[in-house]
Structure formats: C-alpha cells, structure tokens
Scaffold this motif. Structure first.
Motif, short mmCIF file in Angstrom:
data_model
loop_
_atom_site.label_atom_id
_atom_site.label_comp_id
_atom_site.label_asym_id
_atom_site.label_seq_id
_atom_site.Cartn_x
_atom_site.Cartn_y
_atom_site.Cartn_z
N UNK A 1 -16.73 -12.90 0.34
CA UNK A 1 -16.00 -13.02 -0.92
C UNK A 1 -14.75 -12.15 -0.97
N UNK A 2 -14.89 -10.84 -0.80
CA UNK A 2 -13.77 -9.93 -1.04
C UNK A 2 -12.64 -10.11 -0.02
N UNK A 3 -12.94 -10.03 1.26
CA UNK A 3 -11.90 -10.09 2.28
C UNK A 3 -11.18 -11.43 2.27
N UNK A 4 -11.88 -12.57 2.17
CA UNK A 4 -11.14 -13.84 2.08
C UNK A 4 -10.57 -14.13 0.69
N UNK A 5 -10.80 -13.23 -0.25
CA UNK A 5 -10.27 -13.34 -1.62
C UNK A 5 -10.78 -14.58 -2.34
N UNK A 6 -12.08 -14.79 -2.27
CA UNK A 6 -12.70 -15.90 -3.00
C UNK A 6 -12.74 -15.62 -4.50
N UNK A 7 -12.54 -14.38 -4.89
CA UNK A 7 -12.41 -13.98 -6.30
C UNK A 7 -11.17 -13.09 -6.40
N UNK A 8 -10.54 -13.03 -7.57
CA UNK A 8 -9.39 -12.13 -7.71
C UNK A 8 -9.84 -10.66 -7.61
N UNK A 9 -9.02 -9.84 -6.96
CA UNK A 9 -9.31 -8.43 -6.80
C UNK A 9 -8.12 -7.61 -7.28
N UNK A 10 -8.40 -6.43 -7.82
CA UNK A 10 -7.35 -5.47 -8.16
C UNK A 10 -7.22 -4.53 -6.96
N UNK A 11 -6.31 -4.86 -6.06
CA UNK A 11 -6.16 -4.19 -4.78
C UNK A 11 -5.47 -2.84 -4.95
N UNK B 1 -5.26 -0.81 -1.83
CA UNK B 1 -4.68 -0.67 -0.50
C UNK B 1 -5.11 -1.89 0.32
N UNK B 2 -4.16 -2.35 1.15
CA UNK B 2 -4.49 -3.46 2.04
C UNK B 2 -3.62 -3.36 3.28
N UNK B 3 -4.25 -3.44 4.44
CA UNK B 3 -3.52 -3.54 5.70
C UNK B 3 -4.35 -4.38 6.65
N UNK B 4 -3.99 -4.41 7.92
CA UNK B 4 -4.69 -5.30 8.87
C UNK B 4 -6.11 -4.87 9.16
N UNK B 5 -6.47 -3.59 8.89
CA UNK B 5 -7.81 -3.10 9.20
C UNK B 5 -8.68 -2.82 7.98
N UNK B 6 -8.07 -2.51 6.83
CA UNK B 6 -8.83 -2.00 5.68
C UNK B 6 -8.37 -2.66 4.39
N UNK B 7 -9.35 -2.89 3.52
CA UNK B 7 -9.10 -3.37 2.16
C UNK B 7 -9.74 -2.39 1.19
N UNK B 8 -9.00 -1.97 0.16
CA UNK B 8 -9.55 -1.11 -0.89
C UNK B 8 -9.18 -1.74 -2.23
#
Length: 115
Positions: free
Chosen positions: A15-25, A27-34
């Motif tokens: 869900x989160x990484x493919x953005x199946x739901x909206x997220x209030x990001x 931090x985002x880069x090629x290795x990490x999502x916060x």
C-alpha cells in the motif's frame, strides 16, 4: 482499499510504497520513504520505511547495509526535527508478534497517545 481496511501482512510493500492510498510524505528518495502514519497512535507519528523489502530489524544482513544505513539517516533527521518542533521524540521498531506489518519500519513519535 483504505489504510483502515487493509488486511494483508505487508502494508508497506502493498500500500504505502506503491501509493495505493494518499500519504503525507515527510521524506522520499530511492531507498527510503517517511510519512505521517495513516492511523496515528501519537499526536505526532511518522513512519520511516526502506523501499526494498526487509522483513524485520532482526533479519537485517550484510546485503541490507545500504538500505539500513539510509533508513537510519532518515530516522535521525526526522527525529531531530520532531524533537526540535515538539521538545521530545521517541524512536521505536516492533518485532515478532508486536510487528503488525512484516516489513522493517521505524516509528518516530511525540506527544500523548491518541484515543
């Protein structure tokens, strides 16, 4: 699908990484999502997760070093920001039965627990 109705065992890959739901990001880069937790348990509740699947803190191996190093760098930056803005921060990861989603993730939180 919503975050509240997800019934699988890896919310982050599914869900989160493919953005199946909206997220209030945060931090985002090629290795990490916060991002701000979709169902926060504390007043401030950020989740930091490696994009590549790593099952748990206790399964981390040598091949995971770049991902875990990047994860910890982001956890440190997020925790520093939360501490500066709110006066305190806690960093937490869960293991075994305590780990609802079977993908390494770290919670950075502050403030009282929400109802």
């Amino acid at each position: 699908m919503s975050a509240a109705t997800y019934a699988g065992n890896d919310f982050y890959c599914d869900v989160a990484i493919p953005r199946a739901v909206p997220l209030e990001v945060v931090h985002e880069d090629e290795l990490v999502l916060a991002y701000h937790h979709t169902r926060p348990f504390w007043r401030v509740h950020v989740v930091v997760v490696p994009r590549r699947h790593i099952a748990s803190f206790t399964t981390v191996g040598a091949a995971d070093e770049p991902d875990v190093r990047a994860l910890l760098e982001v956890v440190q930056r997020v925790a520093r920001r939360v501490e500066e803005e709110h006066g305190a921060a806690a960093v937490l990861t869960n293991l075994g039965r305590y780990q609802d989603s079977k993908h390494l993730h770290v919670h950075v939180h502050s403030g009282p627990q929400r109802d």
